[in-house]
Design an enzyme around this catalytic site. Sequence first.
Site, PDB file in Angstrom:
ATOM      1  N   GLY A  34     -30.301  14.969  33.255  1.00 35.78           N
ATOM      2  CA  GLY A  34     -28.881  15.027  33.602  1.00 35.78           C
ATOM      3  C   GLY A  34     -28.152  13.706  33.472  1.00 35.78           C
ATOM      4  O   GLY A  34     -27.041  13.549  33.969  1.00 35.78           O
ATOM      5  N   GLU A  81     -40.792  15.676  32.008  1.00 37.71           N
ATOM      6  CA  GLU A  81     -39.380  15.409  32.245  1.00 37.71           C
ATOM      7  C   GLU A  81     -39.229  14.102  33.015  1.00 37.71           C
ATOM      8  O   GLU A  81     -39.303  14.097  34.262  1.00 37.71           O
ATOM      9  CB  GLU A  81     -38.757  16.538  33.069  1.00 37.71           C
ATOM     10  CG  GLU A  81     -38.820  17.895  32.425  1.00 37.71           C
ATOM     11  CD  GLU A  81     -37.679  18.769  32.918  1.00 37.71           C
ATOM     12  OE1 GLU A  81     -36.801  19.069  32.112  1.00 37.71           O
ATOM     13  OE2 GLU A  81     -37.658  19.120  34.103  1.00 37.71           O
ATOM     14  N   GLU A 107     -35.873  18.044  40.607  1.00 39.32           N
ATOM     15  CA  GLU A 107     -34.862  18.250  41.643  1.00 39.32           C
ATOM     16  C   GLU A 107     -35.470  18.911  42.879  1.00 39.32           C
ATOM     17  O   GLU A 107     -34.843  18.948  43.945  1.00 39.32           O
ATOM     18  CB  GLU A 107     -33.688  19.055  41.058  1.00 39.32           C
ATOM     19  CG  GLU A 107     -32.854  18.175  40.128  1.00 39.32           C
ATOM     20  CD  GLU A 107     -32.177  18.891  38.977  1.00 39.32           C
ATOM     21  OE1 GLU A 107     -32.018  20.117  39.033  1.00 39.32           O
ATOM     22  OE2 GLU A 107     -31.824  18.194  38.002  1.00 39.32           O
ATOM     23  N   ASN A 139     -32.625  25.759  31.589  1.00 43.44           N
ATOM     24  CA  ASN A 139     -32.579  25.705  33.051  1.00 43.44           C
ATOM     25  C   ASN A 139     -31.111  25.655  33.481  1.00 43.44           C
ATOM     26  O   ASN A 139     -30.472  24.610  33.364  1.00 43.44           O
ATOM     27  CB  ASN A 139     -33.343  24.463  33.541  1.00 43.44           C
ATOM     28  CG  ASN A 139     -33.261  24.305  35.048  1.00 43.44           C
ATOM     29  OD1 ASN A 139     -32.825  25.212  35.757  1.00 43.44           O
ATOM     30  ND2 ASN A 139     -33.685  23.144  35.544  1.00 43.44           N
ATOM     31  N   SER A 175     -32.067  15.469  29.064  1.00 36.22           N
ATOM     32  CA  SER A 175     -30.911  15.232  28.193  1.00 36.22           C
ATOM     33  C   SER A 175     -31.169  15.604  26.732  1.00 36.22           C
ATOM     34  O   SER A 175     -30.680  14.939  25.814  1.00 36.22           O
ATOM     35  CB  SER A 175     -30.433  13.779  28.329  1.00 36.22           C
ATOM     36  OG  SER A 175     -30.011  13.525  29.655  1.00 36.22           O
ATOM     37  N   LYS A 207     -29.920  25.892  36.381  1.00 37.09           N
ATOM     38  CA  LYS A 207     -29.760  25.261  37.695  1.00 37.09           C
ATOM     39  C   LYS A 207     -28.808  26.077  38.582  1.00 37.09           C
ATOM     40  O   LYS A 207     -28.771  27.292  38.486  1.00 37.09           O
ATOM     41  CB  LYS A 207     -29.295  23.810  37.544  1.00 37.09           C
ATOM     42  CG  LYS A 207     -30.144  23.026  36.544  1.00 37.09           C
ATOM     43  CD  LYS A 207     -29.950  21.555  36.644  1.00 37.09           C
ATOM     44  CE  LYS A 207     -30.686  20.868  35.507  1.00 37.09           C
ATOM     45  NZ  LYS A 207     -30.858  19.454  35.696  1.00 37.09           N
ATOM     46  N   HIS A 213     -39.937  21.223  39.454  1.00 36.15           N
ATOM     47  CA  HIS A 213     -38.837  20.502  38.810  1.00 36.15           C
ATOM     48  C   HIS A 213     -38.510  19.263  39.652  1.00 36.15           C
ATOM     49  O   HIS A 213     -38.601  19.299  40.877  1.00 36.15           O
ATOM     50  CB  HIS A 213     -37.616  21.418  38.685  1.00 36.15           C
ATOM     51  CG  HIS A 213     -36.547  20.815  37.816  1.00 36.15           C
ATOM     52  ND1 HIS A 213     -35.677  19.867  38.276  1.00 36.15           N
ATOM     53  CD2 HIS A 213     -36.248  21.008  36.512  1.00 36.15           C
ATOM     54  CE1 HIS A 213     -34.865  19.504  37.295  1.00 36.15           C
ATOM     55  NE2 HIS A 213     -35.192  20.183  36.204  1.00 36.15           N
TER      56      HIS A 213
HETATM   57  C1  PEP Z   1     -33.641  19.982  33.405  1.00 34.22           C
HETATM   58  O1  PEP Z   1     -32.910  20.488  34.224  1.00 34.22           O
HETATM   59  O2  PEP Z   1     -34.835  20.275  33.405  1.00 34.22           O
HETATM   60  C2  PEP Z   1     -33.073  19.035  32.451  1.00 34.22           C
HETATM   61  C3  PEP Z   1     -33.873  18.472  31.594  1.00 34.22           C
HETATM   62  O3  PEP Z   1     -31.722  18.805  32.504  1.00 34.22           O
HETATM   63  P1  PEP Z   1     -30.836  18.058  31.377  1.00 34.22           P
HETATM   64  O4  PEP Z   1     -31.175  18.665  30.063  1.00 34.22           O
HETATM   65  O5  PEP Z   1     -29.414  18.312  31.784  1.00 34.22           O
HETATM   66  O6  PEP Z   1     -31.194  16.606  31.418  1.00 34.22           O
END
Ligand code: PEP
Length: 256
Positions: free
Chosen positions: A175, A169, A99, A11, A215, A13, A97
């Site tokens: 993040g 997630e 976000e 992803n 992460s 982003k 997601h």
């Molecule tokens: C994501 O954007 O779905 C995500 C898991 O980000 P990160 O790996 O940076 O935590």
Amino acid sequence: MVQRKPFVGGNWKMNLLTADAVALARAVALTDDREARAVDIAVFPAFPYLGAVGSALGNAVQLGAQDCSGEKQGAFTGQVSAGMLRDIGCCAVLIGHSERRHGLGENDALLSRKVTRALESNLIPVLCVGETLAEREAGRANAVIDAQIRGSLAGHAETALSTLVIAYEPVWAIGTGRTATPEDAAAAHRAVRQTLSDMYSARFAEQTRVIYGGSVNAKNAADLFAREEIDGGLVGGASLVAADFAAIISAAASAS
Ligand code: PEP
């Protein structure tokens, strides 16, 4: 026991301009053939770069979008339809997601419509679910995941959902550099499958891929993917570094 093919998504982003996006896509496209056969690999660039990234990816890696509209077409300024995404070569789309759920207030009713639009256009819906830190600390993680899945899949029949991927997630892990332990992630994945089993059937729950996001990096991926409940990952930050994303794909291939 059903064999589930791992799925690893990057992803991107709201990162990368054309040159860097195309360079990263070219690097991901160099994934070793054996690994590319063993793992479904997808990258999810920002909308304006889907065409350029798609051209750079070749066949081994799927193109995905980070969102789609809940509407089919028409007067929806600024939105992008699932049909448009399919038309320019997308195979998958992220839906819900955190976000967007938490950052933009998208609710389950809207996400259910987005799942409908994705399926109509033959896009793999990668439905994201996960609890906040406060919800986890209150002992409500499984209840939150259950409600999100039920709400986002409301009205969808099992037969229509054969391509569904669920990304667990936890919001507190996205993040932040704070990854769920493999044990905690595996427990959450069992909870996801319990909900799918209760809503649909044990067979559907066993067949559906559930991937972990939050992460994931080149160092922790192998331990996460070693758990049989975890069918790959949705990767944010580490997917922007070609070598790290390659290591994560290798980890998924080795675990398969
Ligand atoms: C994501 O954007 O779905 C995500 C898991 O980000 P990160 O790996 O940076 O935590």
